[in-house]
Design an enzyme around this catalytic site. Structure first.
Site, PDB file in Angstrom:
ATOM      1  N   GLY A   1       0.877  -1.312  -0.001  1.00  0.00           N
ATOM      2  CA  GLY A   1      -0.141   0.130   0.062  1.00  0.00           C
ATOM      3  C   GLY A   1       0.890   1.252  -0.047  1.00  0.00           C
ATOM      4  O   GLY A   1       1.836   1.211   0.724  1.00  0.00           O
ATOM      5  N   ALA A   2       0.520   2.260  -0.608  1.00  0.00           N
ATOM      6  CA  ALA A   2       1.360   3.466  -1.151  1.00  0.00           C
ATOM      7  C   ALA A   2       1.951   4.116   0.135  1.00  0.00           C
ATOM      8  O   ALA A   2       3.180   4.368   0.243  1.00  0.00           O
ATOM      9  CB  ALA A   2       0.591   4.412  -1.849  1.00  0.00           C
TER      10      ALA A   2
ATOM     11  N   ASN B   1      -3.448   2.771 -10.045  1.00  0.00           N
ATOM     12  CA  ASN B   1      -3.974   2.027  -8.855  1.00  0.00           C
ATOM     13  C   ASN B   1      -3.929   0.497  -9.479  1.00  0.00           C
ATOM     14  O   ASN B   1      -3.735   0.237 -10.329  1.00  0.00           O
ATOM     15  CB  ASN B   1      -5.265   2.426  -8.755  1.00  0.00           C
ATOM     16  CG  ASN B   1      -5.863   2.370  -7.407  1.00  0.00           C
ATOM     17  OD1 ASN B   1      -5.102   1.987  -6.351  1.00  0.00           O
ATOM     18  ND2 ASN B   1      -6.868   1.432  -7.157  1.00  0.00           N
ATOM     19  N   LYS B   2      -4.200  -0.243  -8.428  1.00  0.00           N
ATOM     20  CA  LYS B   2      -4.204  -1.681  -8.498  1.00  0.00           C
ATOM     21  C   LYS B   2      -4.740  -2.156  -9.766  1.00  0.00           C
ATOM     22  O   LYS B   2      -6.025  -1.647 -10.128  1.00  0.00           O
ATOM     23  CB  LYS B   2      -4.875  -2.221  -7.363  1.00  0.00           C
ATOM     24  CG  LYS B   2      -4.774  -3.988  -7.242  1.00  0.00           C
ATOM     25  CD  LYS B   2      -3.504  -4.592  -7.414  1.00  0.00           C
ATOM     26  CE  LYS B   2      -2.590  -4.081  -6.470  1.00  0.00           C
ATOM     27  NZ  LYS B   2      -1.192  -4.539  -6.675  1.00  0.00           N
TER      28      LYS B   2
ATOM     29  N   ASP C   1      -1.558   4.572  -6.076  1.00  0.00           N
ATOM     30  CA  ASP C   1      -0.095   4.207  -5.774  1.00  0.00           C
ATOM     31  C   ASP C   1       0.409   5.633  -6.368  1.00  0.00           C
ATOM     32  O   ASP C   1       1.816   5.832  -6.053  1.00  0.00           O
ATOM     33  CB  ASP C   1       0.138   3.212  -6.309  1.00  0.00           C
ATOM     34  CG  ASP C   1      -0.541   2.071  -5.806  1.00  0.00           C
ATOM     35  OD1 ASP C   1      -1.427   1.614  -6.293  1.00  0.00           O
ATOM     36  OD2 ASP C   1       0.017   1.476  -4.675  1.00  0.00           O
TER      37      ASP C   1
HETATM   38  O1  MRU Z   1       0.093  -4.137  -4.260  1.00  0.00           O
HETATM   39  P1  MRU Z   1      -0.335  -3.460  -3.490  1.00  0.00           P
HETATM   40  O2  MRU Z   1      -1.068  -3.917  -2.307  1.00  0.00           O
HETATM   41  O3  MRU Z   1       0.725  -2.523  -2.566  1.00  0.00           O
HETATM   42  O4  MRU Z   1      -1.375  -2.079  -3.960  1.00  0.00           O
HETATM   43  C1  MRU Z   1      -1.596  -1.039  -3.483  1.00  0.00           C
HETATM   44  C2  MRU Z   1      -3.023  -1.000  -3.125  1.00  0.00           C
HETATM   45  O5  MRU Z   1      -3.322  -1.859  -2.170  1.00  0.00           O
HETATM   46  C3  MRU Z   1      -3.776  -0.233  -3.972  1.00  0.00           C
HETATM   47  O6  MRU Z   1      -3.536  -0.050  -5.670  1.00  0.00           O
HETATM   48  C4  MRU Z   1      -4.234   0.920  -3.397  1.00  0.00           C
HETATM   49  O7  MRU Z   1      -5.619   1.203  -3.791  1.00  0.00           O
HETATM   50  C5  MRU Z   1      -3.191   2.031  -3.537  1.00  0.00           C
HETATM   51  S1  MRU Z   1      -2.295   2.025  -2.253  1.00  0.00           S
HETATM   52  C6  MRU Z   1      -3.190   3.181  -1.080  1.00  0.00           C
END
Ligand code: MRU
Length: 361
Positions: free
Chosen positions: A55-56, A251-252, A241
């Site tokens: 998570g960012a 984002n994911k 992110d």
């Molecule tokens: O691969 P991750 O779990 O680090 O990915 C990040 C996320 O969980 C999401 O993309 C999220 O919306 C952004 S982080 C706040």
């Protein structure tokens, strides 16, 4: 946030031992609550790369503490490079490392460096938590308005992946308005995308919403469009992110498809982020944001817990390859608004720089 009634952050320095950073090891959630002790830069780099923390915002905070640990080892530049190389997409990582290098760079006295790095790491973590709390304050007004429009019926929010408190130091970005709404007595229900391949939605978001008491339903990743077509989603709120200063949102993987479906069904699509997730140097998100590619085993296999034991099972045929793009970019035109610690703005350069004028060039 609370876990079985006790307040936790996702990462914190040990009070007794000055060389120990503690973090919630998210690989074991939701089935086991494990706290890991990290003592070296290598251990912190592994924790980020192998997603004990993710998570960012949390990646940024972990990198901040990683740089503090580097002051015990000597070579700050090598440590910065090692930490930066762990995950490419979340901009918070490089942001936190640069902040540390700036704070400690000119100091030669070892003790002084250590003290500065420690207070900078704590400041990064505190700011992350506080900015997420403020995102909640601004975002709750959107949910309140939707609730009033629905005559008090539960507001259905769809979210993707985990932009909850587990993705930050506390509160979360996308979840902060949801927690604030719940705490204010506004009825809210969350559709939780399971978020294959690592299932951050069904493993992490569902767990943290449940711990807080928020009504939620886990759905298969492809269900969102159907729900929107049938009026069952009042708003989408996701995290990011990295978002360009022009409003393109990384984002994911799968977020873009949700944004397309939201646009087609006139469902508002919001992105919640602290300012540490803006990239002030990149104009074109699609062309310039690096997209992490992870191992094919995450796609070929599914994992979970059976009788208390973690199990992995192969899903696809033995000789099928798999591609695993971690993130995608949602162009600014699909985004209704950005919820930041300073308020809500449109996803375009003028509106973003209007809220953050110090980044005007
Ligand atoms: O691969 P991750 O779990 O680090 O990915 C990040 C996320 O969980 C999401 O993309 C999220 O919306 C952004 S982080 C706040």
């Amino acid at each position: 946030m609370k876990v079985r009634g006790q307040h936790y952050r996702t990462i914190w320095p040990d009070e007794a031992e000055n060389r120990v950073i503690r973090l919630i090891d998210q690989r074991f959630l939701p089935h086991r609550f494990v706290i890991e002790e990290v003592r070296t830069v290598d251990e912190m780099a592994a924790a980020i790369r192998e997603m004990h923390v993710r998570g960012a915002g949390l990646i940024g905070a972990a990198a901040g503490y990683g740089m503090y640990l580097a002051t015990f080892e000597g070579d700050l530049v090598a440590a910065a490079e090692k930490l930066k190389a762990t995950r490419p997409t979340a901009v918070n990582l490089a942001w936190a490392i640069e902040k540390q290098l700036k704070a400690i760079g000119d100091q030669t006295n070892t003790e002084e460096r250590r003290r500065t790095a420690f207070s900078t790491a704590n400041q990064i973590a505190d700011e992350d938590a506080e900015f997420c709390r403020r995102i909640g304050e601004h975002g709750v007004e959107l949910i309140r308005r939707l609730s009033e429009k629905k005559g008090g019926a539960p507001v259905n929010v769809l979210t993707h992946c985990n932009a909850g408190w587990l993705a930050f130091v506390d509160h979360g970005s996308a979840t902060a308005p949801i927690y604030a709404a719940y705490d204010a007595g506004i009825p809210v229900h969350v559709w939780v995308d399971e978020t294959r391949p690592r299932s951050q939605g069904s493993k992490l978001t569902a767990w943290e919403l449940g711990e807080h008491g928020v009504a939620h339903t886990v759905i298969a990743d492809n269900a969102g469009g159907h729900l929107m077509q049938h009026g069952k989603v009042d708003a989408v709120i996701v995290g990011t992110d990295r978002t360009t200063y022009t409003g393109d949102v990384a984002n994911k993987i799968g977020t873009y498809l949700k944004a397309l479906a939201a646009k087609d069904n006139a469902v508002p699509f919001y992105v919640a982020l602290p300012s540490s997730s803006f990239d002030w140097n990149i104009r074109d998100g699609l062309k310039e944001i690096p997209i992490e590619e992870r191992g094919s085993e995450e796609v070929n296999y599914a994992d979970g817990w059976h009788d208390g034991v973690h199990v992995e099972v192969r899903v696809s045929p033995e000789n099928s390859g798999a591609a695993n793009f971690g993130f995608d970019v949602t162009p600014r035109g699909l985004v209704t608004g950005l919820i930041t610690e300073r308020g809500i703005c449109e996803a375009n350069e003028q509106s973003i720089l209007g809220l953050f004028p110090e980044h005007r060039r």
